[in-house]
Design a protein around this motif. Structure first.
Motif, PDB file in Angstrom:
ATOM      1  N   SER A   1       0.675  -1.247   0.046  1.00  0.00           N
ATOM      2  CA  SER A   1       0.276  -0.097  -0.142  1.00  0.00           C
ATOM      3  C   SER A   1       0.693   1.020  -0.071  1.00  0.00           C
ATOM      4  O   SER A   1       0.614   2.202  -0.826  1.00  0.00           O
ATOM      5  CB  SER A   1      -0.765  -0.135   1.345  1.00  0.00           C
ATOM      6  N   MET A   2       2.282   0.897   1.025  1.00  0.00           N
ATOM      7  CA  MET A   2       3.354   2.400   0.201  1.00  0.00           C
ATOM      8  C   MET A   2       3.699   2.545  -0.877  1.00  0.00           C
ATOM      9  O   MET A   2       3.540   3.608  -1.169  1.00  0.00           O
ATOM     10  CB  MET A   2       4.124   1.999   1.947  1.00  0.00           C
ATOM     11  N   SER A   3       3.903   0.727  -0.965  1.00  0.00           N
ATOM     12  CA  SER A   3       4.698   0.935  -2.515  1.00  0.00           C
ATOM     13  C   SER A   3       3.382   2.350  -3.589  1.00  0.00           C
ATOM     14  O   SER A   3       3.736   3.215  -4.789  1.00  0.00           O
ATOM     15  CB  SER A   3       4.902   0.286  -3.077  1.00  0.00           C
ATOM     16  N   ASN A   4       2.372   1.803  -3.572  1.00  0.00           N
ATOM     17  CA  ASN A   4       1.246   2.283  -4.940  1.00  0.00           C
ATOM     18  C   ASN A   4       0.740   3.450  -4.040  1.00  0.00           C
ATOM     19  O   ASN A   4       0.473   4.364  -4.915  1.00  0.00           O
ATOM     20  CB  ASN A   4      -0.115   1.419  -3.970  1.00  0.00           C
ATOM     21  N   LEU A   5       1.114   4.134  -2.795  1.00  0.00           N
ATOM     22  CA  LEU A   5       0.736   4.849  -3.025  1.00  0.00           C
ATOM     23  C   LEU A   5       2.066   6.922  -3.969  1.00  0.00           C
ATOM     24  O   LEU A   5       1.692   7.528  -4.071  1.00  0.00           O
ATOM     25  CB  LEU A   5       0.249   5.236  -1.355  1.00  0.00           C
ATOM     26  N   ALA A   6       3.038   6.136  -3.158  1.00  0.00           N
ATOM     27  CA  ALA A   6       4.049   6.471  -3.738  1.00  0.00           C
ATOM     28  C   ALA A   6       4.355   6.590  -5.048  1.00  0.00           C
ATOM     29  O   ALA A   6       4.632   7.948  -5.333  1.00  0.00           O
ATOM     30  CB  ALA A   6       5.626   6.093  -3.297  1.00  0.00           C
ATOM     31  N   SER A   7       3.529   5.475  -6.078  1.00  0.00           N
ATOM     32  CA  SER A   7       3.238   5.675  -6.879  1.00  0.00           C
ATOM     33  C   SER A   7       2.582   6.854  -7.889  1.00  0.00           C
ATOM     34  O   SER A   7       2.753   7.431  -8.404  1.00  0.00           O
ATOM     35  CB  SER A   7       3.370   4.509  -7.485  1.00  0.00           C
ATOM     36  N   GLU A   8       1.611   6.873  -6.925  1.00  0.00           N
ATOM     37  CA  GLU A   8       0.886   8.703  -7.199  1.00  0.00           C
ATOM     38  C   GLU A   8       0.684   9.725  -6.403  1.00  0.00           C
ATOM     39  O   GLU A   8       0.122  10.523  -6.210  1.00  0.00           O
ATOM     40  CB  GLU A   8      -0.348   7.524  -6.169  1.00  0.00           C
TER      41      GLU A   8
END
Length: 401
Positions: free
Chosen positions: A88-95
């Motif tokens: 989830s952290m990675s997905n947030l950072a990608s956005e």
């Protein structure tokens, strides 16, 4: 400082166009419909982000990417839960969303006994009444050790309240205590709460700290790799509740957390209201000590009952026990230090926390504490303090004073 506003998305009765009229430019939100422990998929994050951007805002803060209760208890399929949190952290950072506020309060978030306590000259506020909380724990919940957690006078007052309380009074108290749970999740009944509390038996302060340290060791390295910031929210109120240990309640607790994983990515949400509910906490001093680890600020104020019973209520933003001007001065000084050090994230996002219900707020039925007019009043007052301090600083810099 970056003016922000908490928004509950589709669950919120305050719309983005209304928030725009407050002057705030940043939105603080979460995907509240996703159960704790599940992955926030990138598509869902992107959809929410597009909604925010199209309305003229920036999604500046996630509040909260919640920590699953199994992690707090140190049981269950922890490897999956940690992996999901990191994803989830990675997905947030990608956005492009790089800062996450979270808490480590076991079972229940902020706790109040009254959602609409009357305020002088009109309006309503959130209140924590120690005798009513004692009545709930001792007489409604039947927690045998609760009598030892309150002063004798508070126990007696709680007993008096319970003896005259109607079924409706008791239901209202349970509803108020459960209202601190975020999002759309079911609240506990008294029976359900007893069952949930049993799962924490044997988990005291040391065990909770150990589980918190493991969480930090699992997620902070990922935050560093992604260029993200995590910022823990203090306990509210900053004391043990329902027999559950609270471990983010004072300066010493915060020092332990910052030292547990000494990385800037392991940071603090400086909540003036939560810490301010502890009379012993000096909020400007705490802010000064941990200034370089503050990634987010919740600005609100607390008025303690003079009888020292442990009861308190939420005051107007510039009233109460916290010197808000001194606190904001500390945060502005830290922003100056960061800019001079060349840090990209020099500006500290803040939001006006828990406003009073004023005027039409009372009929709106927004989330408790998250009124429109009351928070807008708070934002305006805080904006004025910031402007005055910045003006004073510029005059001093130019040698005019």
């Amino acid at each position: 400082m970056k003016e922000s506003w908490r928004w509950y998305g589709e669950l919120d009765r305050i719309s983005l166009p209304e928030i725009a009229q407050t002057g705030a430019l940043g939105i603080v939100t979460a995907l509240h419909d996703i159960p704790y422990g599940e992955v926030w998929e990138r598509a869902a994050i992107a959809k929410r982000n597009a909604q925010i951007v199209e309305a003229g805002f920036e999604w500046v803060m996630v509040e909260s990417l919640s920590v699953h209760e199994d992690i707090k208890r140190g049981e269950g399929d922890l490897e999956r839960l940690f992996a999901n949190y990191r994803q989830s952290m990675s997905n947030l950072a990608s956005e492009g969303i790089k800062t996450i506020c979270y808490n480590f309060m076991p079972l229940i978030d902020w706790t109040r006994t009254d959602l609409a306590a009357p305020v002088a000259r009109g309006g309503a506020c959130l209140r924590f009444d120690a005798p009513r909380m004692a009545a709930f724990e001792i007489h409604m919940l039947g927690r045998k050790d609760a009598v030892n957690d309150y002063p004798e006078a508070v126990v007696e007052q709680g007993g008096e309240w319970f003896r005259t309380a109607t079924a409706e009074d008791q239901a209202a108290l349970l509803h108020a205590i459960m209202s601190g749970l975020p999002g759309a999740y079911d609240r506990y009944s008294v029976t359900g709460l007893r069952t949930a509390l049993r799962r924490y038996e044997g988990i005291g302060r040391d065990e909770l700290r150990s589980n918190f340290r493991r969480f930090l060791n699992e997620v902070v390295p990922t935050a560093e790799e992604l260029g993200m910031r995590l910022c823990v929210h203090p306990d509210d109120p900053p004391r043990d509740i329902l027999g559950l240990s609270r471990i983010v309640s004072c300066e010493a607790d915060i020092a332990w957390i910052m030292d547990a994983v000494p990385a800037r990515a392991n940071g603090l949400t400086l909540c003036a209201g939560s810490l301010g509910a502890g009379p012993e906490n000096d909020i400007p001093a705490i802010a000064a000590r941990f200034a370089d680890r503050i990634h987010f600020a919740h600005l609100r104020n607390i008025r303690h009952d003079p009888d020292q019973s442990g009861s308190f209520e939420e005051a107007a933003h510039l009233n109460g026990g916290t010197d808000m001007v001194s606190l904001i001065h500390v945060l502005l000084e830290e922003e100056t230090r960061r800019r001079e050090a060349g840090l990209e994230d020099a500006e500290i996002p803040f939001r006006p926390d828990h406003g009073h219900d004023l005027l039409s707020d009372i009929e709106r039925g927004a989330h408790p504490g998250y009124s429109l007019i009351g928070r807008m009043r708070g934002l305006a007052e805080l904006r004025g303090v910031i402007a005055a301090l910045e003006w004073s600083g510029k005059r001093e810099l130019n040698g005019r004073i």
